[in-house]
Design a protein around this motif. Structure first.
Motif, mmCIF file in Angstrom:
data_model
loop_
_atom_site.group_PDB
_atom_site.id
_atom_site.type_symbol
_atom_site.label_atom_id
_atom_site.label_comp_id
_atom_site.label_asym_id
_atom_site.label_seq_id
_atom_site.Cartn_x
_atom_site.Cartn_y
_atom_site.Cartn_z
ATOM 1 N N ARG A 20 -13.180 5.276 -0.760
ATOM 2 C CA ARG A 20 -13.098 3.825 -0.555
ATOM 3 C C ARG A 20 -11.866 3.262 -1.253
ATOM 4 N N VAL A 21 -11.623 3.684 -2.487
ATOM 5 C CA VAL A 21 -10.438 3.226 -3.228
ATOM 6 C C VAL A 21 -9.182 3.561 -2.429
ATOM 7 N N HIS A 22 -9.123 4.775 -1.916
ATOM 8 C CA HIS A 22 -7.958 5.197 -1.136
ATOM 9 C C HIS A 22 -7.777 4.310 0.101
ATOM 10 N N ARG A 23 -8.875 4.056 0.826
ATOM 11 C CA ARG A 23 -8.803 3.214 2.035
ATOM 12 C C ARG A 23 -8.351 1.794 1.705
ATOM 13 N N VAL A 24 -8.937 1.227 0.655
ATOM 14 C CA VAL A 24 -8.604 -0.155 0.286
ATOM 15 C C VAL A 24 -7.151 -0.241 -0.172
ATOM 16 N N GLN A 25 -6.708 0.707 -0.990
ATOM 17 C CA GLN A 25 -5.313 0.693 -1.430
ATOM 18 C C GLN A 25 -4.362 0.860 -0.245
ATOM 19 N N LYS A 26 -4.710 1.751 0.668
ATOM 20 C CA LYS A 26 -3.874 1.969 1.846
ATOM 21 C C LYS A 26 -3.762 0.676 2.662
ATOM 22 N N ARG A 27 -4.883 -0.030 2.814
ATOM 23 C CA ARG A 27 -4.871 -1.295 3.563
ATOM 24 C C ARG A 27 -4.014 -2.334 2.854
ATOM 25 N N HIS A 28 -4.134 -2.437 1.535
ATOM 26 C CA HIS A 28 -3.339 -3.421 0.793
ATOM 27 C C HIS A 28 -1.849 -3.081 0.845
ATOM 28 N N LEU A 29 -1.521 -1.796 0.812
ATOM 29 C CA LEU A 29 -0.115 -1.399 0.967
ATOM 30 C C LEU A 29 0.384 -1.769 2.366
ATOM 31 N N ALA A 30 -0.429 -1.514 3.377
ATOM 32 C CA ALA A 30 -0.038 -1.811 4.763
ATOM 33 C C ALA A 30 0.136 -3.310 4.977
ATOM 34 N N GLN A 31 -0.719 -4.119 4.346
ATOM 35 C CA GLN A 31 -0.620 -5.578 4.501
ATOM 36 C C GLN A 31 0.711 -6.100 3.963
ATOM 37 N N ARG A 32 1.257 -5.450 2.993
ATOM 38 C CA ARG A 32 2.537 -5.869 2.433
ATOM 39 C C ARG A 32 3.711 -5.301 3.221
ATOM 40 N N GLU A 33 3.402 -4.490 4.217
ATOM 41 C CA GLU A 33 4.416 -3.904 5.099
ATOM 42 C C GLU A 33 5.538 -3.217 4.315
ATOM 43 N N LEU A 34 5.137 -2.408 3.351
ATOM 44 C CA LEU A 34 6.109 -1.694 2.522
ATOM 45 C C LEU A 34 6.585 -0.407 3.179
ATOM 46 N N VAL A 36 5.189 2.417 2.797
ATOM 47 C CA VAL A 36 5.009 3.454 1.786
ATOM 48 C C VAL A 36 3.567 3.942 1.855
ATOM 49 N N THR A 37 3.397 5.254 1.862
ATOM 50 C CA THR A 37 2.056 5.828 1.865
ATOM 51 C C THR A 37 1.488 5.802 0.446
ATOM 52 N N PRO A 38 0.171 5.961 0.302
ATOM 53 C CA PRO A 38 -0.398 6.046 -1.050
ATOM 54 C C PRO A 38 0.230 7.172 -1.881
ATOM 55 N N ALA A 39 0.503 8.309 -1.259
ATOM 56 C CA ALA A 39 1.122 9.418 -1.994
ATOM 57 C C ALA A 39 2.538 9.052 -2.447
ATOM 58 N N GLN A 40 3.294 8.382 -1.583
ATOM 59 C CA GLN A 40 4.639 7.944 -1.965
ATOM 60 C C GLN A 40 4.574 6.900 -3.070
ATOM 61 N N SER A 41 3.584 6.010 -2.993
ATOM 62 C CA SER A 41 3.464 4.993 -4.044
ATOM 63 C C SER A 41 3.136 5.647 -5.381
ATOM 64 N N ARG A 42 2.348 6.700 -5.334
ATOM 65 C CA ARG A 42 2.023 7.430 -6.573
ATOM 66 C C ARG A 42 3.292 8.062 -7.158
ATOM 67 N N LEU A 43 4.137 8.617 -6.304
ATOM 68 C CA LEU A 43 5.386 9.202 -6.789
ATOM 69 C C LEU A 43 6.281 8.126 -7.401
ATOM 70 N N LEU A 44 6.370 6.970 -6.764
ATOM 71 C CA LEU A 44 7.182 5.872 -7.316
ATOM 72 C C LEU A 44 6.660 5.455 -8.691
ATOM 73 N N ARG A 45 5.338 5.325 -8.822
ATOM 74 C CA ARG A 45 4.750 4.935 -10.102
ATOM 75 C C ARG A 45 5.009 5.997 -11.161
ATOM 76 N N THR A 46 4.942 7.245 -10.757
ATOM 77 C CA THR A 46 5.187 8.349 -11.691
ATOM 78 C C THR A 46 6.641 8.354 -12.139
ATOM 79 N N LEU A 47 7.567 8.131 -11.214
ATOM 80 C CA LEU A 47 8.996 8.076 -11.562
ATOM 81 C C LEU A 47 9.272 7.009 -12.616
ATOM 82 N N ALA A 48 8.569 5.899 -12.515
ATOM 83 C CA ALA A 48 8.794 4.780 -13.437
ATOM 84 C C ALA A 48 8.427 5.124 -14.872
#
Length: 149
Positions: A20-34, A36-48
């Protein structure tokens, strides 16, 4: 007929919550039209979290994935202009990965999407329940860290 094992039921609930967390996060990412996939967002957060650009192997280890998976994620993010490969200043055979200015902007949007997803998921809980859940999850996470030692 035997009754279900309580630990198995808890494990199933955790798996369902994770999905559910994955689905909700994916939807919120999609709503912002970024784009970026959840896996890509995780890599960006890790890089930071790195003070200097990490090697791909460092990212793979931190993300607990095979190096090839990091290469695929970096390829996609590099095509979007959010990360770039840079040569290691001390070893020309090593490539490091850094956020671009667009990547930092995207990271801010990713963090906002994650916050709004968390608010949605946690909305049914009181502040006290959230605190208790956080403590329980810390215990489970710390137990997993001990397991890997």
């Amino acid at each position: 007929m035997t009754s279900p094992d309580p630990d198995s039921l808890l494990a199933e609930q955790l798996l369902r919550l994770t999905r559910r967390v994955h689905r909700v996060q994916k939807r919120h990412l999609a709503q912002r039209e970024l784009g970026v996939t959840p896996a890509q967002s995780r890599l960006l957060r890790t890089l930071a979290h790195y003070s200097s650009p990490p090697r791909m192997a460092d990212l793979a280890e931190r993300l607990e994935v095979v190096p090839r998976a990091v290469t695929t994620l970096v390829d996609g993010l590099e095509a979007r202009g959010t990360v770039r490969r840079v040569p290691d200043p001390t070893n020309r055979r090593v490539t490091r990965i850094e956020l671009t200015d667009d990547g930092r902007k995207t990271l801010g949007e990713v963090r906002a999407a994650r916050r709004s997803a968390a608010e949605e998921i946690l909305a049914p809980l009181t502040a006290g329940q959230r605190e208790a859940l956080g403590g329980l999850l810390d215990t489970l996470i710390d137990g997993a860290a001990v397991e890997h030692c």
